[in-house]
Design a protein around this motif. Structure first.
Motif, mmCIF file in Angstrom:
data_model
loop_
_atom_site.group_PDB
_atom_site.id
_atom_site.type_symbol
_atom_site.label_atom_id
_atom_site.label_comp_id
_atom_site.label_asym_id
_atom_site.label_seq_id
_atom_site.Cartn_x
_atom_site.Cartn_y
_atom_site.Cartn_z
ATOM 1 N N GLY A 187 -55.293 9.368 -91.331
ATOM 2 C CA GLY A 187 -56.443 10.194 -91.671
ATOM 3 C C GLY A 187 -56.810 11.261 -90.678
ATOM 4 N N VAL A 188 -56.592 11.023 -89.375
ATOM 5 C CA VAL A 188 -57.030 11.997 -88.378
ATOM 6 C C VAL A 188 -55.913 12.434 -87.428
ATOM 7 N N ALA A 189 -54.897 11.589 -87.213
ATOM 8 C CA ALA A 189 -53.778 11.974 -86.354
ATOM 9 C C ALA A 189 -52.900 12.989 -87.071
ATOM 10 N N ASP A 190 -52.379 13.933 -86.322
ATOM 11 C CA ASP A 190 -51.512 14.955 -86.905
ATOM 12 C C ASP A 190 -50.258 14.283 -87.460
ATOM 13 N N PRO A 191 -50.081 14.254 -88.781
ATOM 14 C CA PRO A 191 -48.928 13.543 -89.358
ATOM 15 C C PRO A 191 -47.592 14.178 -88.996
ATOM 16 N N SER A 237 -62.031 9.512 -97.182
ATOM 17 C CA SER A 237 -61.756 10.426 -98.304
ATOM 18 C C SER A 237 -60.406 10.148 -98.957
ATOM 19 N N ILE A 238 -59.581 9.319 -98.328
ATOM 20 C CA ILE A 238 -58.271 8.983 -98.901
ATOM 21 C C ILE A 238 -58.478 7.928 -99.980
ATOM 22 N N PRO A 239 -58.164 8.218 -101.231
ATOM 23 C CA PRO A 239 -58.433 7.281 -102.324
ATOM 24 C C PRO A 239 -57.443 6.126 -102.367
ATOM 25 N N VAL A 240 -57.891 5.008 -102.929
ATOM 26 C CA VAL A 240 -57.022 3.840 -103.083
ATOM 27 C C VAL A 240 -55.803 4.185 -103.928
ATOM 28 N N GLY A 241 -56.007 4.987 -104.951
ATOM 29 C CA GLY A 241 -54.915 5.318 -105.855
ATOM 30 C C GLY A 241 -53.714 5.931 -105.168
ATOM 31 N N ALA A 242 -53.956 6.766 -104.160
ATOM 32 C CA ALA A 242 -52.845 7.403 -103.456
ATOM 33 C C ALA A 242 -51.983 6.375 -102.733
ATOM 34 N N VAL A 243 -52.630 5.379 -102.158
ATOM 35 C CA VAL A 243 -51.897 4.334 -101.445
ATOM 36 C C VAL A 243 -51.201 3.407 -102.439
ATOM 37 N N LEU A 244 -51.866 3.088 -103.536
ATOM 38 C CA LEU A 244 -51.243 2.254 -104.566
ATOM 39 C C LEU A 244 -49.983 2.899 -105.114
ATOM 40 N N ASP A 245 -50.028 4.191 -105.344
ATOM 41 C CA ASP A 245 -48.850 4.907 -105.849
ATOM 42 C C ASP A 245 -47.679 4.781 -104.876
ATOM 43 N N ALA A 246 -47.982 4.898 -103.586
ATOM 44 C CA ALA A 246 -46.931 4.798 -102.575
ATOM 45 C C ALA A 246 -46.362 3.382 -102.505
ATOM 46 N N VAL A 247 -47.236 2.380 -102.622
ATOM 47 C CA VAL A 247 -46.781 0.988 -102.615
ATOM 48 C C VAL A 247 -45.923 0.709 -103.846
ATOM 49 N N ASP A 248 -46.347 1.204 -104.996
ATOM 50 C CA ASP A 248 -45.548 1.038 -106.220
ATOM 51 C C ASP A 248 -44.154 1.639 -106.037
ATOM 52 N N LYS A 249 -44.094 2.785 -105.433
ATOM 53 C CA LYS A 249 -42.817 3.461 -105.215
ATOM 54 C C LYS A 249 -41.869 2.590 -104.383
ATOM 55 N N VAL A 250 -42.425 1.958 -103.337
ATOM 56 C CA VAL A 250 -41.614 1.099 -102.475
ATOM 57 C C VAL A 250 -41.110 -0.126 -103.233
ATOM 58 N N PHE A 251 -42.005 -0.805 -103.939
ATOM 59 C CA PHE A 251 -41.618 -2.044 -104.621
ATOM 60 C C PHE A 251 -40.679 -1.774 -105.800
ATOM 61 N N LYS A 252 -40.892 -0.671 -106.503
ATOM 62 C CA LYS A 252 -40.014 -0.351 -107.636
ATOM 63 C C LYS A 252 -38.613 0.022 -107.150
ATOM 64 N N LYS A 253 -38.546 0.683 -106.019
ATOM 65 C CA LYS A 253 -37.235 1.020 -105.460
ATOM 66 C C LYS A 253 -36.489 -0.245 -105.052
ATOM 67 N N GLU A 271 -59.528 3.913 -88.846
ATOM 68 C CA GLU A 271 -59.251 2.835 -89.789
ATOM 69 C C GLU A 271 -59.727 3.169 -91.200
ATOM 70 N N TRP A 272 -58.845 2.989 -92.135
ATOM 71 C CA TRP A 272 -59.171 3.105 -93.548
ATOM 72 C C TRP A 272 -60.058 1.910 -93.905
ATOM 73 N N PRO A 273 -61.012 2.052 -94.836
ATOM 74 C CA PRO A 273 -61.920 0.943 -95.160
ATOM 75 C C PRO A 273 -61.176 -0.345 -95.522
ATOM 76 N N LEU A 274 -61.674 -1.446 -94.995
ATOM 77 C CA LEU A 274 -61.011 -2.742 -95.150
ATOM 78 C C LEU A 274 -60.891 -3.159 -96.616
ATOM 79 N N GLU A 275 -61.927 -2.891 -97.404
ATOM 80 C CA GLU A 275 -61.885 -3.304 -98.808
ATOM 81 C C GLU A 275 -60.779 -2.586 -99.580
ATOM 82 N N ARG A 276 -60.378 -1.406 -99.101
ATOM 83 C CA ARG A 276 -59.295 -0.681 -99.782
ATOM 84 C C ARG A 276 -57.936 -1.305 -99.447
ATOM 85 N N PHE A 277 -57.782 -1.732 -98.204
ATOM 86 C CA PHE A 277 -56.566 -2.475 -97.866
ATOM 87 C C PHE A 277 -56.466 -3.740 -98.720
#
Length: 383
Positions: A318-322, A365-381, A230-236
């Motif tokens: 984070g840990v499963a083979d993507p 180690s996965i930063p919030v910014g990486a997830v935000l960028d992906a979410v922005d990509k979805v909503f902008k599309k 699980e990614w930290p709850l505060e980042r979600f």
């Protein structure tokens, strides 16, 4: 660790206690049956019924098997497809037109009786489970395919796998595509890995009315069952707050009944109303996801529900083979650590021996910014 425990931990199939038959007894029973009928290695050209054994209780693992059901129907439109599975997966697969009959694997003798009534010509066992292979063999399948790999399988499974067709499991390859390789051993070839679920329109209308969202909807699922995944709850919560502020999105929390406290903390961190989906049935969860704008989750079952309904998903893996799971989907934005030093592989990795601290560190180690960028990509599309 012995093989029987490995089967239960890695594949999450029903244990021998749940099925009420010991693996040794199954081997003996199948050995006697072999004296009468021989091995189950026949490819039936025009099968009337094919059985798929997938005793997993995981939603995602069952969804990744749905291309198998569809491939059978595509190759043999008149063939009956029966699925033997565990947990709530019967509800998950409700309405799937590629399935003619679902059998619960919660009791081996009852499941075997139902399989025998169906008189399947062939079958596939998707997990390295002696129960799956034995059920199909004793159920009368003339041709059975299952996976083999030096990294898994108890002595009972290895003994039973010698009675059927074997397909090598390839670590690091996309799981749905590998599942289809089992069908190739039975003369059915397909590379279509599109997932499929159905949902009751009345349930969709009910959930929509309950939420009352008029704009975009972001479904967030921080619960993965094990905290090291699980990614930290505060980042979600930070991602949810961004979607609300930047795009006017309503937020829904999806999770099992044990995630009530997590939902409460998530709502506090968001500082705004959140739809609590922890009390939903599987059908209601499917309905919720089916009309979402996007889903943000760990690598868990809801990500595959989203894929089945064509909903974009941002998956923190984070840990499963993507390569084995979400990266095979064109609808998923998969976020992984820059350095994946600790990787869990489907069916092969021994999850009972996980270094939880290292796994949690890798997720964190996965930063919030990486997830935000992906979410922005979805909503902008979406526009």
């Amino acid at each position: 660790m012995d093989g029987a425990r490995r089967e239960a931990s890695v594949c999450n199939v029903m244990s021998k206690n749940h099925l009420r038959f010991g693996s040794f007894f199954l081997v003996v029973r199948c050995a006697f049956s072999r004296l009468l009928r021989g091995k189950a290695e026949k490819v039936v050209e025009k099968p009337r019924t094919i059985a798929v054994a997938n005793f997993t209780t995981n939603l995602g693992d069952m969804i990744m098997a749905t291309p198998v059901f569809r491939a059978i129907k595509a190759a043999h439109p008149g063939c009956r497809v029966i699925v033997i599975g565990g947990g709530k997966n019967g509800e998950l697969l409700a309405g799937n037109k590629d399935i003619d009959h679902y059998i619960s694997a919660s009791d081996f003798s009852s499941a075997l009786a139902e399989v025998r009534k169906e008189k399947p010509d062939m079958g596939v066992a998707l997990n390295p489970s002696p129960q799956e292979v034995a059920l199909l063999y004793l159920g009368g399948c003339r041709g059975i395919a299952t996976f083999i790999h030096e990294g898994f399988g108890s002595r009972a499974f290895r003994a039973l796998s010698s009675l059927v067709l074997n397909v090598s499991w390839k670590t690091g390859e996309y799981v749905p595509l590998q599942n289809l390789k089992l069908l190739a051993a039975l003369g059915i070839r397909s590379s279509d890995t599109v997932k499929y679920l159905a949902v009751d329109p009345a349930t969709v209308s009910k959930v929509k009315a309950h939420i009352g969202a008029k704009g975009p909807l972001l479904v967030v699922s921080p619960d993965a069952g094990q905290d090291y995944r699980e990614w930290p709850l505060e980042r979600f919560a930070a991602v949810a707050a961004h979607a609300r502020t930047a795009y006017g999105a309503s937020i829904a929390f999806a999770g099992g009944p044990n995630a009530k406290e997590m939902c409460r903390r998530f709502t506090e961190l968001c500082g705004a109303p959140v739809f609590d989906g922890t009390g939903q049935t599987i059908e209601e969860l499917k309905a919720l996801v089916s009309f979402a704008t996007a889903v943000v989750s760990n690598d868990s079952g809801i990500a595959y529900i989203a894929e089945a309904f064509g909903i974009p998903a941002v998956i923190v893996a984070g840990v499963a083979d993507p390569k084995e799971h979400p990266q095979g989907s064109s609808r998923a934005e998969v976020i992984v650590p820059q350095r994946m030093e600790y990787v869990l592989h489907a069916k092969v990795s021994d999850v009972s021996m996980v270094d939880s601290e290292e796994a949690r560190s890798q997720m964190a180690s996965i930063p919030v910014g990486a997830v935000l960028d992906a979410v922005d990509k979805v909503f902008k599309k979406r526009g």
